[in-house]
Design a protein around this motif. Structure first.
Motif, PDB file in Angstrom:
ATOM      1  N   TRP A   1       0.820  -1.212   0.000  1.00 36.59           N
ATOM      2  CA  TRP A   1       0.000   0.000   0.000  1.00 36.59           C
ATOM      3  C   TRP A   1       0.855   1.263   0.000  1.00 36.59           C
ATOM      4  O   TRP A   1       0.382   2.332  -0.355  1.00 36.59           O
ATOM      5  CB  TRP A   1      -0.899   0.033   1.226  1.00 36.59           C
ATOM      6  CG  TRP A   1      -2.046  -0.937   1.200  1.00 36.59           C
ATOM      7  CD1 TRP A   1      -2.255  -1.953   0.315  1.00 36.59           C
ATOM      8  CD2 TRP A   1      -3.110  -0.991   2.135  1.00 36.59           C
ATOM      9  NE1 TRP A   1      -3.389  -2.646   0.644  1.00 36.59           N
ATOM     10  CE2 TRP A   1      -3.939  -2.066   1.756  1.00 36.59           C
ATOM     11  CE3 TRP A   1      -3.443  -0.256   3.268  1.00 36.59           C
ATOM     12  CZ2 TRP A   1      -5.076  -2.410   2.463  1.00 36.59           C
ATOM     13  CZ3 TRP A   1      -4.583  -0.601   3.967  1.00 36.59           C
ATOM     14  CH2 TRP A   1      -5.390  -1.660   3.561  1.00 36.59           C
ATOM     15  N   VAL A   2       2.098   1.149   0.421  1.00 40.24           N
ATOM     16  CA  VAL A   2       2.947   2.320   0.629  1.00 40.24           C
ATOM     17  C   VAL A   2       4.163   2.347  -0.295  1.00 40.24           C
ATOM     18  O   VAL A   2       4.659   3.405  -0.643  1.00 40.24           O
ATOM     19  CB  VAL A   2       3.411   2.383   2.110  1.00 40.24           C
ATOM     20  CG1 VAL A   2       4.257   3.612   2.363  1.00 40.24           C
ATOM     21  CG2 VAL A   2       2.211   2.357   3.045  1.00 40.24           C
ATOM     22  N   MET A   3       4.638   1.196  -0.708  1.00 37.89           N
ATOM     23  CA  MET A   3       5.898   1.105  -1.465  1.00 37.89           C
ATOM     24  C   MET A   3       5.823   1.855  -2.798  1.00 37.89           C
ATOM     25  O   MET A   3       4.757   2.038  -3.366  1.00 37.89           O
ATOM     26  CB  MET A   3       6.265  -0.353  -1.725  1.00 37.89           C
ATOM     27  CG  MET A   3       5.373  -1.026  -2.741  1.00 37.89           C
ATOM     28  SD  MET A   3       5.846  -2.756  -2.969  1.00 37.89           S
ATOM     29  CE  MET A   3       5.029  -3.101  -4.534  1.00 37.89           C
ATOM     30  N   SER A   4       6.974   2.268  -3.266  1.00 33.99           N
ATOM     31  CA  SER A   4       7.109   2.818  -4.616  1.00 33.99           C
ATOM     32  C   SER A   4       7.354   1.646  -5.551  1.00 33.99           C
ATOM     33  O   SER A   4       8.259   0.849  -5.326  1.00 33.99           O
ATOM     34  CB  SER A   4       8.301   3.769  -4.696  1.00 33.99           C
ATOM     35  OG  SER A   4       8.132   4.842  -3.817  1.00 33.99           O
ATOM     36  N   SER A   5       6.547   1.544  -6.590  1.00 36.87           N
ATOM     37  CA  SER A   5       6.736   0.415  -7.506  1.00 36.87           C
ATOM     38  C   SER A   5       7.548   0.789  -8.739  1.00 36.87           C
ATOM     39  O   SER A   5       7.999  -0.084  -9.467  1.00 36.87           O
ATOM     40  CB  SER A   5       5.383  -0.168  -7.919  1.00 36.87           C
ATOM     41  OG  SER A   5       4.573   0.830  -8.487  1.00 36.87           O
ATOM     42  N   ASN A   6       7.777   2.062  -8.960  1.00 35.00           N
ATOM     43  CA  ASN A   6       8.619   2.519 -10.065  1.00 35.00           C
ATOM     44  C   ASN A   6      10.021   2.754  -9.493  1.00 35.00           C
ATOM     45  O   ASN A   6      10.397   3.877  -9.189  1.00 35.00           O
ATOM     46  CB  ASN A   6       8.041   3.786 -10.680  1.00 35.00           C
ATOM     47  CG  ASN A   6       8.754   4.181 -11.944  1.00 35.00           C
ATOM     48  OD1 ASN A   6       9.519   3.408 -12.498  1.00 35.00           O
ATOM     49  ND2 ASN A   6       8.513   5.395 -12.395  1.00 35.00           N
ATOM     50  N   VAL A   7      10.787   1.673  -9.346  1.00 29.68           N
ATOM     51  CA  VAL A   7      12.055   1.724  -8.618  1.00 29.68           C
ATOM     52  C   VAL A   7      13.220   2.091  -9.532  1.00 29.68           C
ATOM     53  O   VAL A   7      13.396   1.516 -10.604  1.00 29.68           O
ATOM     54  CB  VAL A   7      12.350   0.360  -7.951  1.00 29.68           C
ATOM     55  CG1 VAL A   7      13.645   0.416  -7.165  1.00 29.68           C
ATOM     56  CG2 VAL A   7      11.195  -0.042  -7.060  1.00 29.68           C
ATOM     57  N   VAL A   8      13.997   3.044  -9.068  1.00 35.03           N
ATOM     58  CA  VAL A   8      15.253   3.396  -9.721  1.00 35.03           C
ATOM     59  C   VAL A   8      16.294   2.428  -9.167  1.00 35.03           C
ATOM     60  O   VAL A   8      16.368   2.216  -7.958  1.00 35.03           O
ATOM     61  CB  VAL A   8      15.651   4.850  -9.401  1.00 35.03           C
ATOM     62  CG1 VAL A   8      16.974   5.199 -10.041  1.00 35.03           C
ATOM     63  CG2 VAL A   8      14.546   5.807  -9.848  1.00 35.03           C
ATOM     64  N   TYR A   9      17.086   1.823 -10.049  1.00 39.88           N
ATOM     65  CA  TYR A   9      18.058   0.818  -9.605  1.00 39.88           C
ATOM     66  C   TYR A   9      19.359   0.974 -10.377  1.00 39.88           C
ATOM     67  O   TYR A   9      19.441   1.710 -11.350  1.00 39.88           O
ATOM     68  CB  TYR A   9      17.497  -0.593  -9.786  1.00 39.88           C
ATOM     69  CG  TYR A   9      17.173  -0.946 -11.218  1.00 39.88           C
ATOM     70  CD1 TYR A   9      18.135  -1.507 -12.051  1.00 39.88           C
ATOM     71  CD2 TYR A   9      15.917  -0.693 -11.747  1.00 39.88           C
ATOM     72  CE1 TYR A   9      17.847  -1.810 -13.367  1.00 39.88           C
ATOM     73  CE2 TYR A   9      15.614  -0.994 -13.061  1.00 39.88           C
ATOM     74  CZ  TYR A   9      16.580  -1.552 -13.869  1.00 39.88           C
ATOM     75  OH  TYR A   9      16.290  -1.840 -15.178  1.00 39.88           O
ATOM     76  N   GLY A  10      20.378   0.266  -9.926  1.00 40.67           N
ATOM     77  CA  GLY A  10      21.654   0.218 -10.610  1.00 40.67           C
ATOM     78  C   GLY A  10      21.974  -1.215 -10.989  1.00 40.67           C
ATOM     79  O   GLY A  10      21.273  -2.146 -10.594  1.00 40.67           O
ATOM     80  N   GLU A  11      23.040  -1.366 -11.757  1.00 41.02           N
ATOM     81  CA  GLU A  11      23.490  -2.698 -12.149  1.00 41.02           C
ATOM     82  C   GLU A  11      24.950  -2.862 -11.748  1.00 41.02           C
ATOM     83  O   GLU A  11      25.692  -1.888 -11.627  1.00 41.02           O
ATOM     84  CB  GLU A  11      23.285  -2.899 -13.648  1.00 41.02           C
ATOM     85  CG  GLU A  11      21.811  -2.867 -14.022  1.00 41.02           C
ATOM     86  CD  GLU A  11      21.544  -3.093 -15.501  1.00 41.02           C
ATOM     87  OE1 GLU A  11      22.502  -3.182 -16.286  1.00 41.02           O
ATOM     88  OE2 GLU A  11      20.365  -3.165 -15.857  1.00 41.02           O
ATOM     89  N   THR A  12      25.362  -4.107 -11.563  1.00 39.99           N
ATOM     90  CA  THR A  12      26.688  -4.393 -11.007  1.00 39.99           C
ATOM     91  C   THR A  12      27.840  -3.857 -11.852  1.00 39.99           C
ATOM     92  O   THR A  12      28.905  -3.580 -11.329  1.00 39.99           O
ATOM     93  CB  THR A  12      26.887  -5.910 -10.804  1.00 39.99           C
ATOM     94  OG1 THR A  12      26.630  -6.586 -12.042  1.00 39.99           O
ATOM     95  CG2 THR A  12      25.977  -6.440  -9.727  1.00 39.99           C
ATOM     96  N   HIS A  13      27.653  -3.667 -13.127  1.00 39.86           N
ATOM     97  CA  HIS A  13      28.738  -3.207 -13.998  1.00 39.86           C
ATOM     98  C   HIS A  13      28.939  -1.687 -13.960  1.00 39.86           C
ATOM     99  O   HIS A  13      29.927  -1.178 -14.475  1.00 39.86           O
ATOM    100  CB  HIS A  13      28.493  -3.649 -15.446  1.00 39.86           C
ATOM    101  CG  HIS A  13      27.252  -3.052 -16.043  1.00 39.86           C
ATOM    102  ND1 HIS A  13      27.229  -1.800 -16.579  1.00 39.86           N
ATOM    103  CD2 HIS A  13      26.001  -3.551 -16.148  1.00 39.86           C
ATOM    104  CE1 HIS A  13      26.010  -1.532 -17.015  1.00 39.86           C
ATOM    105  NE2 HIS A  13      25.238  -2.586 -16.760  1.00 39.86           N
TER     106      HIS A  13
END
Length: 126
Positions: free
Chosen positions: A70-82
């Motif tokens: 109900w509270v979380m952001s579902s459009n998540v900004v993320y990074g990758e290991t490289h």
């Protein structure tokens, strides 16, 4: 420096059905401000941070029973290991967020916070 060299790989994560009370307890115990939300296959489906929870709880509600989803952001900004730390730091700043989940092949393998970036800076520039 590549992000995989600095990220925390022992990621504390929660499920979308976990109650907010449990998530806040975890955040307090682990001294973290946010945590990824994952599905049963360990795929990143959201991010929840203390500020979002506190804003949500300002309205009278179901603190003990309200689920994370109900509270979380579902459009998540993320990074990758490289990716390198500078790229990750810029992304944190650009999106005004406190932590960035790190993915490899769509699976969360780490997390980098603003504190991790600052620690790196302090350690490399005494």
């Amino acid at each position: 420096m590549q992000v995989h060299q600095r990220m925390k790989s022992n990621v504390i994560s929660v499920k979308p059905i976990d109650p907010l009370s449990k998530v806040l307890d975890i955040m307090e115990q682990q001294n973290i401000n946010g945590t990824p939300v994952i599905d049963d296959a360990n795929h990143l489906i959201g991010m929840i941070v203390k500020a979002d929870i506190y804003r949500f709880l300002m309205d009278p509600g179901h603190y003990k029973s309200c689920p994370v989803e109900w509270v979380m952001s579902s459009n998540v900004v993320y990074g990758e290991t490289h990716e390198d730390l500078v790229t990750i730091a810029k992304r944190l700043r650009e999106h005004d967020i406190v932590a960035l989940p790190i993915l490899e092949k769509d699976i969360i393998v780490g997390i980098v916070s603003i504190e991790d970036i600052l620690d790196h800076f302090i350690e490399t520039h005494p």
